[in-house]
Every structure is written in structure tokens, then in C-alpha cells.
Design a protein around this motif. Structure first.
Motif, mmCIF file in Angstrom:
data_model
loop_
_atom_site.group_PDB
_atom_site.id
_atom_site.type_symbol
_atom_site.label_atom_id
_atom_site.label_comp_id
_atom_site.label_asym_id
_atom_site.label_seq_id
_atom_site.Cartn_x
_atom_site.Cartn_y
_atom_site.Cartn_z
ATOM 1 N N GLY A 1 35.008 46.787 57.757
ATOM 2 C CA GLY A 1 34.908 46.612 56.320
ATOM 3 C C GLY A 1 33.663 47.247 55.721
ATOM 4 N N PRO A 2 33.726 47.661 54.463
ATOM 5 C CA PRO A 2 32.589 48.310 53.819
ATOM 6 C C PRO A 2 31.490 47.316 53.462
ATOM 7 C CG PRO A 2 34.327 47.980 52.226
ATOM 8 C CD PRO A 2 34.880 47.541 53.553
ATOM 9 N N ARG A 3 30.301 47.816 53.339
ATOM 10 C CA ARG A 3 29.181 47.040 52.827
ATOM 11 C C ARG A 3 29.336 46.941 51.313
ATOM 12 N NH1 ARG A 3 23.675 48.938 51.842
ATOM 13 N NH2 ARG A 3 22.175 47.240 52.142
ATOM 14 N N VAL A 4 29.113 45.757 50.752
ATOM 15 C CA VAL A 4 29.236 45.563 49.311
ATOM 16 C C VAL A 4 27.855 45.218 48.746
ATOM 17 C CG1 VAL A 4 30.342 44.265 47.457
ATOM 18 C CG2 VAL A 4 31.608 44.760 49.564
ATOM 19 N N VAL A 5 27.370 46.074 47.853
ATOM 20 C CA VAL A 5 26.044 45.910 47.254
ATOM 21 C C VAL A 5 26.240 45.710 45.752
ATOM 22 C CG1 VAL A 5 23.752 46.904 46.960
ATOM 23 C CG2 VAL A 5 25.087 47.438 49.024
ATOM 24 N N VAL A 6 25.628 44.659 45.211
ATOM 25 C CA VAL A 6 25.856 44.276 43.815
ATOM 26 C C VAL A 6 24.533 44.252 43.059
ATOM 27 C CG1 VAL A 6 26.756 42.512 42.258
ATOM 28 C CG2 VAL A 6 27.854 42.884 44.487
ATOM 29 N N SER A 7 24.520 44.921 41.920
ATOM 30 C CA SER A 7 23.408 44.857 40.968
ATOM 31 C C SER A 7 23.868 44.062 39.765
ATOM 32 C CB SER A 7 22.997 46.272 40.545
ATOM 33 O OG SER A 7 22.109 46.249 39.441
ATOM 34 N N ALA B 1 12.582 51.287 34.483
ATOM 35 C CA ALA B 1 13.960 51.403 34.011
ATOM 36 C C ALA B 1 14.084 52.576 33.048
ATOM 37 C CB ALA B 1 14.377 50.107 33.323
ATOM 38 N N PRO B 2 15.289 53.143 32.894
ATOM 39 C CA PRO B 2 15.501 54.256 31.947
ATOM 40 C C PRO B 2 15.529 53.763 30.507
ATOM 41 C CG PRO B 2 17.566 53.664 32.981
ATOM 42 C CD PRO B 2 16.507 52.828 33.646
ATOM 43 N N ILE B 3 14.360 53.454 29.990
ATOM 44 C CA ILE B 3 14.235 52.857 28.656
ATOM 45 C C ILE B 3 13.159 53.611 27.893
ATOM 46 C CG2 ILE B 3 13.532 50.774 27.419
ATOM 47 C CD1 ILE B 3 14.636 49.272 30.013
ATOM 48 N N ASP B 4 13.421 53.908 26.634
ATOM 49 C CA ASP B 4 12.457 54.571 25.771
ATOM 50 C C ASP B 4 11.601 53.495 25.098
ATOM 51 O OD1 ASP B 4 11.063 55.959 23.811
ATOM 52 O OD2 ASP B 4 12.686 57.397 23.507
ATOM 53 N N LEU B 5 10.430 53.226 25.680
ATOM 54 C CA LEU B 5 9.600 52.137 25.185
ATOM 55 C C LEU B 5 9.091 52.397 23.770
ATOM 56 C CD1 LEU B 5 7.513 51.263 28.363
ATOM 57 C CD2 LEU B 5 9.507 50.085 27.448
ATOM 58 N N ASP B 6 8.767 53.652 23.461
ATOM 59 C CA ASP B 6 8.272 53.949 22.120
ATOM 60 C C ASP B 6 9.308 53.599 21.058
ATOM 61 O OD1 ASP B 6 5.864 54.840 23.092
ATOM 62 O OD2 ASP B 6 6.463 56.938 23.177
ATOM 63 N N MET C 1 17.875 48.535 41.470
ATOM 64 C CA MET C 1 17.747 47.523 42.509
ATOM 65 C C MET C 1 16.411 47.599 43.247
ATOM 66 S SD MET C 1 21.615 47.374 44.093
ATOM 67 C CE MET C 1 21.450 48.963 44.905
ATOM 68 N N LEU C 2 15.544 48.542 42.869
ATOM 69 C CA LEU C 2 14.239 48.644 43.519
ATOM 70 C C LEU C 2 13.445 47.360 43.317
ATOM 71 C CD1 LEU C 2 13.194 52.304 42.600
ATOM 72 C CD2 LEU C 2 13.979 51.458 44.822
ATOM 73 N N PRO C 3 12.513 47.048 44.209
ATOM 74 C CA PRO C 3 11.755 45.787 44.088
ATOM 75 C C PRO C 3 11.033 45.632 42.756
ATOM 76 C CG PRO C 3 11.426 46.753 46.251
ATOM 77 C CD PRO C 3 12.182 47.771 45.452
ATOM 78 N N GLN C 4 10.591 46.721 42.154
ATOM 79 C CA GLN C 4 9.908 46.602 40.869
ATOM 80 C C GLN C 4 10.862 46.309 39.720
ATOM 81 O OE1 GLN C 4 9.974 49.245 42.959
ATOM 82 N NE2 GLN C 4 9.522 51.162 41.872
ATOM 83 N N LEU D 1 25.257 58.783 40.182
ATOM 84 C CA LEU D 1 25.482 57.429 39.682
ATOM 85 C C LEU D 1 24.908 56.397 40.646
ATOM 86 C CD1 LEU D 1 26.692 55.407 37.720
ATOM 87 C CD2 LEU D 1 28.929 55.761 38.794
ATOM 88 N N ALA D 2 25.110 56.611 41.940
ATOM 89 C CA ALA D 2 24.566 55.688 42.939
ATOM 90 C C ALA D 2 23.043 55.647 42.870
ATOM 91 C CB ALA D 2 25.021 56.096 44.334
ATOM 92 N N ALA D 3 22.414 56.802 42.680
ATOM 93 C CA ALA D 3 20.950 56.833 42.583
ATOM 94 C C ALA D 3 20.463 56.051 41.372
ATOM 95 C CB ALA D 3 20.470 58.284 42.515
ATOM 96 N N SER D 4 21.200 56.139 40.264
ATOM 97 C CA SER D 4 20.832 55.398 39.066
ATOM 98 C C SER D 4 20.918 53.891 39.306
ATOM 99 C CB SER D 4 21.742 55.804 37.903
ATOM 100 O OG SER D 4 21.457 55.057 36.748
ATOM 101 N N ILE D 5 21.984 53.445 39.953
ATOM 102 C CA ILE D 5 22.146 52.018 40.232
ATOM 103 C C ILE D 5 21.106 51.551 41.244
ATOM 104 C CG2 ILE D 5 23.709 50.267 41.153
ATOM 105 C CD1 ILE D 5 26.042 51.976 40.148
ATOM 106 N N ARG D 6 20.856 52.350 42.275
ATOM 107 C CA ARG D 6 19.872 51.960 43.295
ATOM 108 C C ARG D 6 18.468 51.849 42.697
ATOM 109 N NH1 ARG D 6 22.931 52.181 47.876
ATOM 110 N NH2 ARG D 6 24.373 53.944 48.047
ATOM 111 N N ASN D 7 18.176 52.675 41.700
ATOM 112 C CA ASN D 7 16.885 52.567 41.035
ATOM 113 C C ASN D 7 16.743 51.193 40.362
ATOM 114 O OD1 ASN D 7 14.374 54.065 39.883
ATOM 115 N ND2 ASN D 7 15.323 53.126 38.103
#
Length: 669
Positions: A372-378, A419-424, A569-572, A561-567
Motif C-alpha cells: 500500500g502507498p504512504r499517505v501524507v496529509v497537510s 509560506a507563499p504570502i505577500d506580507l506587504d 509541511m516543513l517544521p517552520q 505541486l508536491a514541492a509546494s505542499i511539502r513546503n
């Protein structure tokens, strides 16, 4: 039911009925006639072919994709929109490039700065000669009847319909909502959650974002981390067909024919378009200028486009809302098939981790597979979510998610650091805040120092407040109107829009700050297929709401897309969820009692939870965070409690109370 309760209910229903009597056929026809007679027919463009449209790099790519496609080898261009400001720029670019038609479909459409900006652009396109059709869901769009009456009367090229108008009205009050729940619960719950912007039938956009400031990084206290997908190429024909199916559906009613809008037209005629002054006119002007800057659009949008091959658009139709409909919805069926096709990994991002029973059965079967596949959830933490009650139900079943489904779960922090957010754009930062001098402050607060959600209305009147990093959450000043009292529009779970304290707004935190909540709905299968859409992978999406998504079978896109989701999930940016350390005495008994309590339909009062939140602790032996199912996970993480960052009295008890009745709300949630 006693006499007093029956009398109270009767009075409430009578009050609601007094304001929701529908229009007769003659009145509807007359209201429609008044609206059509008032519509302007003049055009502000003398170019009948190009309709004074501005050249667009996104439209050019879509045209190129159509030209390069054959029936056997379709070509598409895809643009993933993570940043809210980029998502807004893309919409402005698409609208200004329109030559023939604009079709907009959405769940929430607020009358704030971003909403009024988009309305202004749509009306400008109509005056150029572009046919504009706008379809909104009743419960969460356009709060003022005058706005609706003005829109249906403004121009011959602009049409507005309202989907599934309960009680025959565009807007309903709280008593009417209660009356609708009593008489028409099924209709009330079945909403149009699709989101689409389609220009000239060749370039389309869908995803999680609604039309409200907090989806575009324009809110000074709470914004959504969201994701859209823009597509150019032959799949837009399917998007067009789906929009047309909604537009002609019996549930889509011209706004002028609804009781409250029609009466407004019959009473005083067509009103002028109401438009409160922009709260941040300089910000609106800046993004408007940027949308006309070809170099900026090229750098921020066109240069990020990926060339992909076959693209699939999956979407429900209004047939999902037919009485007696029991068939599996197209969106749900296709998403489940994709998940079941996974060999190595399912990467899932959803704001609300609440699963229907068939979905639970599917994940249980996947976990039972030998290969079975590994299931990772954000997903959201309680500190980040905008929906307390849905998190409570997710919290109830964490043992099941970890043990029976094998999930690796990461919960989004309210103050993500990269996160991909424009703080200004948020205007939530203190203008005098010097990041270079904040070396000793907490990183999350340094990056996102702003104002707490409790101060939202005060901030809208006077601009960003100066809040020291780490300041306590003391609540609003006496007499100040809070978000909960405003009955906000931003409720994905519309059946709970008018619920009580703690449901309609994020919970208070231990420190003030500009907060973010996860709202994107995405899926990656084996880093070969990527999905972006509107489906929360929840029971509402399965059974009640209509949904849509774009499926791209392309490894390069899936990896991006996976890289965006994994970002995310980073500890920060997220806390990892893992099993709690075993009880020192009778651990087996503790586990069994907790499991038995979880299965109770009405009560879940066992105080010890199976899982809790963990923070990564880097060190020589832990250079990278091991996942929750790794043997070294506990050695590299420290527990931070079930509800990190949350500050509210008796929160564990309140959460258990909500989960106790939340189990019964699973079909609604």
C-alpha cells in the motif's frame, strides 16, 4: 416539545415567513422588465472584433496551446497560483483580455475591496461589449440587496443568477435561516461550491479561492494560504460545458426574479450601483497598474507556466442536487479512483480533515494492502483553522487516522515562517517594525507581527495596529463588534454559518499576530498526477456540495505541486502529529478505553488522546525531521500539546463537548 417551545418556534416561523413570501408570476415578470429596461446598451469601445481588449501573456499561451493541439495529442499550459497577489493579477489579466465572453462561478463573493475591484472589472468588460455571466451561490455571496438590484440593471451585457435560492430570496436573515432549516434542510445544505473563471472559452481558472480579501492576502488579521490552477488549452471546452450546465439549470435563478431583489425593483426602480470607498485605495490602484504591466506579468505569471499534455476537468453538475439522487458524484468518484491507483504515495492537502465513511473504508483498505502507498496529509491545526467544529471532529478521530489508515499528518501553524504570502499586501505589518532588530524574537512573530483577528473591525477603520510581538490576546474593547457578531460570509460549511461562539471565527491565540489558515485543496499521486480543485475530500464534497477540479497527468507539474505542499509541511510551517507517549500505568487499558470512547455516537469524554502535536528539534543526530511513522521520530521531536498556540479557557473540555455531538454532524460536515 412543551407549549412555550412550540409557541416560540411558531413565532419564529411566522416572522421568517413574513419576510420570505415569494413573488407571483406577474411580479417576477415585471421586476425582470424593470431591470432590463434600465440596462445601459451603450458601448465604450468602437472595435467590434477585439472589443478594446488588452493583450495578455496568459491568453497568448492559451491560443498557442489550442493551435498546437490535435484530437490525439492535446497541448495545454498550466499555471499554479500559490500567492494571493498573483491569483488576483491573473484574474485581472484574464478579464482585461476578454474579447467575447467572461463566465464567473463562485461560492463566496464579498463586497470588500477585492470583490468590488473584480465587479468593477467585470462591468468595464461588459461596457466594452463582452458578454459577462456571473453565477453565485445564495448563502455566501453579495450581502446587500441593493448591490444585486443594481447589478441586474446595470448593462445589457451583464447577467447575474443566484444558485439554489432557499425561500426564493437572494439574502436570508437569521430567522429565515432557522425557518429554512426547519422546512427545507435538504435544499439548504446542497450548495454550489464550484469556482471557475473562464474567458472566451480558451483560458480557465479554478481552485480554492473565493472572492474575498482574505483569499488574496488583503486582510490585516487573517488570510488563507490557498491555491488556484490556471489552464489554457482544449480542456476549457469541458469547463465551458460545465458552466453552461449550471447556467441553464432550474436551480439557477435570475436575481431580479427573487423576492427581495424583485421587490426592491418594483418599489423604487433600478438603484445606482452602490460602491463604498475602497478601504485601501492605494493598494487597489497598485494592483490595477501591475495588471497592465507586461514585464511584471511576464515575470510573475507567464514565466512560471508549465507546458503539459493531457489535462482532465472533473466536475459535478446540478444533477447532484436532484431529489432522490444517490449516484456517486463525478468529482468524488474520480478522486477516489486516483487515490486507489497510487503505488508509492498519496500526498493530500485539505483544510478540513473530515472523511466520509466510504473514504474511510478506502484508506483503511489502502493501508491494509501489502504494498500500500504512504499517505501524507497537510491540514489545519486548531490555531490556524477558520472552522472550530470541523477541527473538533478531526481531533476526535486522530487515533483512527494514524493507526487504522497509516496517515502521516502535518497541521499548519497560524504563523508560518516561509509560506507563499505577500506580507506587504496584508497591511498587517507595523510600518515601524524593524525586522533586523528582532533577532531575539520568535521567528514566526518576527515575520508576521500584526494584529489579532479579534481586532479586525477596529483595524478596518483605523489601519494596522501597533502590536508588540508576543502580546497577549486580550479580546476586543467593550462594545466593539466582533467577527462572530458580523455573521461572516466566509463559511465553507454553510450549514454552520449561524452557529454559536467559537464556530464562526478562529480561536484566540497566546500571542497577537497576522494569522494564516490553510484553504487549498490539492492531491498528488506518486508525483506523476497532480490535482487542484474545490473538493475538501470531505462528506460535504462527497454528498452535498457540487465540486470541480483539474487533473494533470504530468510528472513535472506533479513534482512542482508536491514541492509546494511539502513546503507547507516543513517544521517552520507545520506541527507533526504523532502518538502520545504511552501512559506509565496500564497503557493498554488507556488505549482500549480511549478507542471505545471514540466509537460512542454521543459522548467522547475519555480525557487521554492517542495523538498529540510535535515540534522538530534539530541536532547532530537529527539534521532533517523524520516522518511520524519513522522509528527516530520521537527522538527528533518534542511534544507541544494537543492545541499549540491556542489560548482559551477550558479548551480541552470544550473540544470534547463539540466532538461529542460532532460525531452526529459527520454527514453534514
Amino acid at each position: 416539545m412543551n407549549v412555550v417551545m412550540r409557541a416560540a418556534l411558531a413565532a419564529l416561523l411566522a416572522l421568517a415567513a413574513g419576510g420570505c413570501a415569494g413573488l407571483g408570476a406577474v411580479q417576477r415578470a415585471e421586476a425582470q422588465r424593470i431591470a432590463e429596461a434600465a440596462r445601459d446598451t451603450a458601448l465604450e469601445c468602437d472595435d467590434p472584433v477585439g472589443r478594446c481588449a488588452r493583450e495578455s501573456p496568459l491568453r497568448a499561451l492559451a491560443s498557442r496551446a489550442y493551435a498546437a493541439s490535435t484530437p490525439d495529442a492535446p497541448r495545454h499550459y498550466a499555471l499554479m497560483l500559490d500567492y494571493g497577489q498573483d491569483a488576483l493579477l491573473a484574474r485581472l489579466d484574464m478579464i482585461r483580455s476578454a474579447r467575447e465572453s467572461i463566465d464567473l462561478q463562485t461560492y463566496i463573493f464579498d463586497e470588500d475591496d477585492s470583490g468590488h475591484l473584480i465587479l468593477d472589472e467585470l462591468l468595464a468588460a461588459a461596457r466594452r461589449g463582452v458578454r459577462v455571466r456571473m453565477l453565485v451561490d445564495q448563502l455566501s455571496a453579495l450581502r446587500n440587496v441593493d448591490t444585486l438590484a443594481a447589478l441586474v440593471s446595470t448593462h445589457a451585457n451583464f447577467e447575474l443568477k443566484v444558485y439554489n435560492p432557499v425561500l426564493g430570496r437572494a439574502r436570508i436573515s437569521y430567522p429565515m435561516y432557522v425557518a429554512a432549516a426547519a422546512c427545507c434542510w435538504r435544499q439548504l445544505n446542497r450548495r454550489m461550491h464550484n469556482k471557475m473563471l473562464l474567458v472566451d472559452g480558451i483560458v480557465g481558472l479554478t481552485g480554492g479561492r473565493n472572492y474575498q480579501d482574505k483569499y488574496f492576502d488583503w486582510d490585516s488579521s487573517y488570510n488563507f494560504r490557498d491555491r488556484d490552477i490556471l489552464i489554457g488549452g482544449p480542456v476549457t471546452r469541458e469547463m465551458q460545458a460545465n458552466f453552461n450546465a449550471f447556467w441553464i439549470a432550474p436551480l439557477s435563478i435570475p436575481a431580479a426574479q427573487l423576492a427581495d431583489v424583485g421587490r426592491r425593483l418594483l418599489r423604487t426602480g433600478a438603484p445606482q450601483m452602490p460602491h463604498e470607498p475602497f478601504e485601501a485605495p492605494d493598494r487597489v490602484a497598485a494592483v490595477s497598474r501591475q495588471a497592465d504591466d507586461p514585464l511584471l506579468l511576464g515575470h510573475r505569471l507567464a514565466d512560471a507556466v508549465l507546458a503539459v499534455g493531457e489535462v482532465e476537468f472533473i466536475a459535478d453538475t446540478p444533477a447532484k442536487h436532484r431529489p432522490g439522487q444517490r449516484a456517486l458524484a463525478p468529482s468524488t468518484g474520480r478522486l477516489r479512483a486516483l487515490i486507489e491507483s497510487a503505488d508509492a504515495e498519496v500526498l493530500l492537502q485539505t483544510p478540513y480533515l473530515v472523511l466520509s465513511r466510504p473514504a474511510q473504508d478506502m484508506f483503511r483498505a489502502l493501508h491494509a494492502r501489502e504494498d500500500g502507498p504512504r499517505v501524507v496529509v497537510s491540514t489545519n491545526s486548531l490555531a490556524a483553522t477558520d472552522s472550530f467544529i470541523t477541527y473538533a471532529l478531526s481531533y476526535k478521530y486522530k487515533r483512527r487516522y494514524l493507526r487504522e489508515f497509516g496517515f502521516n499528518i502535518y497541521e499548519y501553524k497560524p504563523f508560518p515562517q516561509n509560506a507563499p504570502i505577500d506580507l506587504d499586501a496584508t497591511r498587517g505589518l507595523d510600518p515601524g517594525w524593524d525586522l533586523a532588530m528582532a533577532g531575539e524574537a520568535d521567528a514566526g512573530t518576527r515575520a508576521l507581527a500584526g494584529i489579532d483577528a479579534e481586532h479586525r473591525d477596529d483595524a478596518r477603520r483605523s489601519g494596522p495596529l501597533r502590536v508588540a510581538p508576543g502580546a497577549g490576546d486580550s479580546g476586543p474593547p467593550p462594545g466593539q463588534r466582533t467577527q462572530q457578531q458580523r455573521l461572516p460570509l466566509d463559511r465553507e460549511y454553510s450549514a454552520l454559518r449561524y452557529a454559536g461562539v467559537g464556530v464562526n471565527r478562529p480561536v484566540p491565540l497566546r500571542r497577537a499576530g497576522l494569522r494564516f489558515g490553510l484553504h487549498s485543496k490539492s492531491l498528488v499521486i506518486d508525483e506523476r498526477v497532480g490535482v487542484v480543485g474545490t473538493h475538501n475530500f470531505d462528506p460535504r464534497g462527497d454528498n452535498l456540495n457540487t465540486e470541480s477540479a483539474v487533473v494533470i497527468d504530468d510528472p513535472a507539474f506533479a513534482r512542482a505541486l508536491a514541492a509546494s505542499i511539502r513546503n507547507d509541511m516543513l517544521p517552520q510551517n507545520s506541527w507533526a502529529i504523532g502518538p502520545r507517549d504511552k501512559a506509565p500505568v496500564f497503557p493498554g487499558l488507556d488505549y482500549s478505553l480511549g478507542k471505545a470512547s471514540e466509537r460512542l455516537p454521543l459522548f467522547d469524554l475519555w480525557p487521554m488522546r492517542y495523538a498529540t502535536s510535535y515540534e522538530f528539534v534539530p541536532g547532530p543526530a537529527c539534521p532533517l525531521p523524520p516522518p511520524p511513522d519513522h522509528p527516530d521520530f520521537r527522538a527528533c521531536h518534542r511534544p507541544v500539546g494537543d492545541f499549540p498556540e491556542v489560548s482559551i479557557g477550558l479548551k480541552p473540555l470544550l473540544t470534547r463537548i463539540v466532538t461529542a455531538f460532532g460525531a452526529g454532524l459527520a454527514p453534514i460536515l
